[in-house]
Design a protein around this motif. Structure first.
Motif, PDB file in Angstrom:
ATOM      1  N   ASP A 179     -19.482   9.672  19.976  1.00 34.17           N
ATOM      2  CA  ASP A 179     -18.944   9.072  18.763  1.00 34.17           C
ATOM      3  C   ASP A 179     -17.546   9.602  18.470  1.00 34.17           C
ATOM      4  O   ASP A 179     -17.257  10.778  18.677  1.00 34.17           O
ATOM      5  N   SER A 180     -16.686   8.719  17.972  1.00 38.21           N
ATOM      6  CA  SER A 180     -15.355   9.138  17.548  1.00 38.21           C
ATOM      7  C   SER A 180     -15.452   9.781  16.176  1.00 38.21           C
ATOM      8  O   SER A 180     -16.313   9.446  15.374  1.00 38.21           O
ATOM      9  N   ARG A 181     -14.548  10.663  15.897  1.00 36.70           N
ATOM     10  CA  ARG A 181     -14.520  11.346  14.605  1.00 36.70           C
ATOM     11  C   ARG A 181     -13.736  10.508  13.607  1.00 36.70           C
ATOM     12  O   ARG A 181     -12.688   9.952  13.928  1.00 36.70           O
ATOM     13  N   ILE A 182     -14.225  10.403  12.388  1.00 32.23           N
ATOM     14  CA  ILE A 182     -13.557   9.643  11.341  1.00 32.23           C
ATOM     15  C   ILE A 182     -13.078  10.614  10.278  1.00 32.23           C
ATOM     16  O   ILE A 182     -13.860  11.424   9.768  1.00 32.23           O
ATOM     17  N   GLU A 183     -11.804  10.549   9.944  1.00 26.98           N
ATOM     18  CA  GLU A 183     -11.245  11.403   8.912  1.00 26.98           C
ATOM     19  C   GLU A 183     -11.202  10.634   7.603  1.00 26.98           C
ATOM     20  O   GLU A 183     -10.768   9.481   7.566  1.00 26.98           O
ATOM     21  N   THR A 184     -11.670  11.233   6.526  1.00 30.31           N
ATOM     22  CA  THR A 184     -11.664  10.583   5.219  1.00 30.31           C
ATOM     23  C   THR A 184     -10.920  11.452   4.222  1.00 30.31           C
ATOM     24  O   THR A 184     -10.775  12.666   4.422  1.00 30.31           O
ATOM     25  N   ARG A 185     -10.469  10.812   3.155  1.00 29.76           N
ATOM     26  CA  ARG A 185      -9.759  11.540   2.121  1.00 29.76           C
ATOM     27  C   ARG A 185      -9.922  10.818   0.800  1.00 29.76           C
ATOM     28  O   ARG A 185      -9.835   9.592   0.745  1.00 29.76           O
ATOM     29  N   GLU A 186     -10.191  11.540  -0.270  1.00 27.61           N
ATOM     30  CA  GLU A 186     -10.342  10.937  -1.584  1.00 27.61           C
ATOM     31  C   GLU A 186      -8.971  10.554  -2.129  1.00 27.61           C
ATOM     32  O   GLU A 186      -7.993  11.281  -1.949  1.00 27.61           O
ATOM     33  N   ILE A 187      -8.899   9.401  -2.780  1.00 26.10           N
ATOM     34  CA  ILE A 187      -7.644   8.907  -3.349  1.00 26.10           C
ATOM     35  C   ILE A 187      -7.802   8.841  -4.861  1.00 26.10           C
ATOM     36  O   ILE A 187      -8.752   8.236  -5.370  1.00 26.10           O
ATOM     37  N   ALA A 188      -6.883   9.449  -5.589  1.00 29.27           N
ATOM     38  CA  ALA A 188      -6.940   9.459  -7.051  1.00 29.27           C
ATOM     39  C   ALA A 188      -6.695   8.062  -7.608  1.00 29.27           C
ATOM     40  O   ALA A 188      -5.937   7.276  -7.041  1.00 29.27           O
ATOM     41  N   ASP A 189      -7.339   7.757  -8.735  1.00 26.92           N
ATOM     42  CA  ASP A 189      -7.159   6.455  -9.385  1.00 26.92           C
ATOM     43  C   ASP A 189      -5.693   6.201  -9.717  1.00 26.92           C
ATOM     44  O   ASP A 189      -5.210   5.083  -9.593  1.00 26.92           O
ATOM     45  N   ASP A 190      -4.974   7.236 -10.171  1.00 23.95           N
ATOM     46  CA  ASP A 190      -3.553   7.065 -10.510  1.00 23.95           C
ATOM     47  C   ASP A 190      -2.735   6.647  -9.295  1.00 23.95           C
ATOM     48  O   ASP A 190      -1.822   5.842  -9.400  1.00 23.95           O
ATOM     49  N   ASP A 191      -3.060   7.193  -8.121  1.00 25.98           N
ATOM     50  CA  ASP A 191      -2.349   6.801  -6.899  1.00 25.98           C
ATOM     51  C   ASP A 191      -2.595   5.339  -6.579  1.00 25.98           C
ATOM     52  O   ASP A 191      -1.688   4.622  -6.172  1.00 25.98           O
ATOM     53  N   LEU A 192      -3.823   4.875  -6.777  1.00 25.14           N
ATOM     54  CA  LEU A 192      -4.124   3.468  -6.516  1.00 25.14           C
ATOM     55  C   LEU A 192      -3.440   2.560  -7.528  1.00 25.14           C
ATOM     56  O   LEU A 192      -2.982   1.471  -7.183  1.00 25.14           O
ATOM     57  N   ASN A 198      -0.602   2.949  -8.853  1.00 28.88           N
ATOM     58  CA  ASN A 198       0.839   2.909  -8.607  1.00 28.88           C
ATOM     59  C   ASN A 198       1.206   2.229  -7.292  1.00 28.88           C
ATOM     60  O   ASN A 198       2.373   2.216  -6.909  1.00 28.88           O
ATOM     61  N   VAL A 199       0.243   1.671  -6.585  1.00 28.19           N
ATOM     62  CA  VAL A 199       0.530   0.987  -5.326  1.00 28.19           C
ATOM     63  C   VAL A 199       1.110  -0.378  -5.652  1.00 28.19           C
ATOM     64  O   VAL A 199       0.446  -1.220  -6.251  1.00 28.19           O
ATOM     65  N   ALA A 200       2.358  -0.591  -5.276  1.00 29.33           N
ATOM     66  CA  ALA A 200       3.024  -1.871  -5.537  1.00 29.33           C
ATOM     67  C   ALA A 200       2.479  -2.932  -4.600  1.00 29.33           C
ATOM     68  O   ALA A 200       2.424  -2.742  -3.395  1.00 29.33           O
ATOM     69  N   GLY A 201       2.064  -4.046  -5.154  1.00 31.87           N
ATOM     70  CA  GLY A 201       1.607  -5.156  -4.324  1.00 31.87           C
ATOM     71  C   GLY A 201       0.197  -5.010  -3.801  1.00 31.87           C
ATOM     72  O   GLY A 201      -0.261  -5.836  -3.032  1.00 31.87           O
ATOM     73  N   GLY A 202      -0.498  -3.969  -4.187  1.00 31.13           N
ATOM     74  CA  GLY A 202      -1.880  -3.809  -3.746  1.00 31.13           C
ATOM     75  C   GLY A 202      -1.989  -3.166  -2.377  1.00 31.13           C
ATOM     76  O   GLY A 202      -1.030  -2.633  -1.843  1.00 31.13           O
ATOM     77  N   LEU A 203      -3.162  -3.245  -1.805  1.00 31.81           N
ATOM     78  CA  LEU A 203      -3.441  -2.617  -0.523  1.00 31.81           C
ATOM     79  C   LEU A 203      -3.267  -3.611   0.618  1.00 31.81           C
ATOM     80  O   LEU A 203      -3.486  -4.800   0.451  1.00 31.81           O
ATOM     81  N   SER A 204      -2.902  -3.105   1.766  1.00 33.25           N
ATOM     82  CA  SER A 204      -2.876  -3.905   2.986  1.00 33.25           C
ATOM     83  C   SER A 204      -4.063  -3.464   3.832  1.00 33.25           C
ATOM     84  O   SER A 204      -4.179  -2.293   4.177  1.00 33.25           O
ATOM     85  N   VAL A 205      -4.952  -4.393   4.124  1.00 35.79           N
ATOM     86  CA  VAL A 205      -6.144  -4.087   4.909  1.00 35.79           C
ATOM     87  C   VAL A 205      -6.196  -5.035   6.095  1.00 35.79           C
ATOM     88  O   VAL A 205      -6.027  -6.238   5.949  1.00 35.79           O
TER      89      VAL A 205
END
Length: 69
Positions: free
Chosen positions: A4-17, A19-26
């Motif tokens: 299995d490959s390792r997956i790195e995760t990180r918590e993102i603060a609500d304030d950071d989300l 302030n994202v201009a134009g939303g997320l790119s997925v």
């Protein structure tokens, strides 16, 4: 031994989300998708089983700042 490959995760603060201009790119892709459905209530298909050989998902435009802050 796991392959299995390792997956790195990180918590993102609500304030950071907020302030994202134009939303997320997925973006992402699936390979080897198999899905089995049966008719459900009102003709809506119900997934009974499935598998995916590999999946790739990319989320960008989130300012994370330096790692370890």
């Amino acid at each position: 031994m796991s392959n299995d490959s390792r997956i790195e995760t990180r918590e993102i603060a609500d304030d950071d989300l907020d302030n994202v201009a134009g939303g997320l790119s997925v973006s992402g892709s699936l390979k080897g998708l198999t899905a089995n459905f049966v008719p459900g209530p009102n003709g809506i298909p119900v997934l009974t089983s499935g598998s995916i050989k590999s999946v790739s998902l990319t989320v960008s435009d989130i300012p994370l700042g330096p790692i370890g802050s």
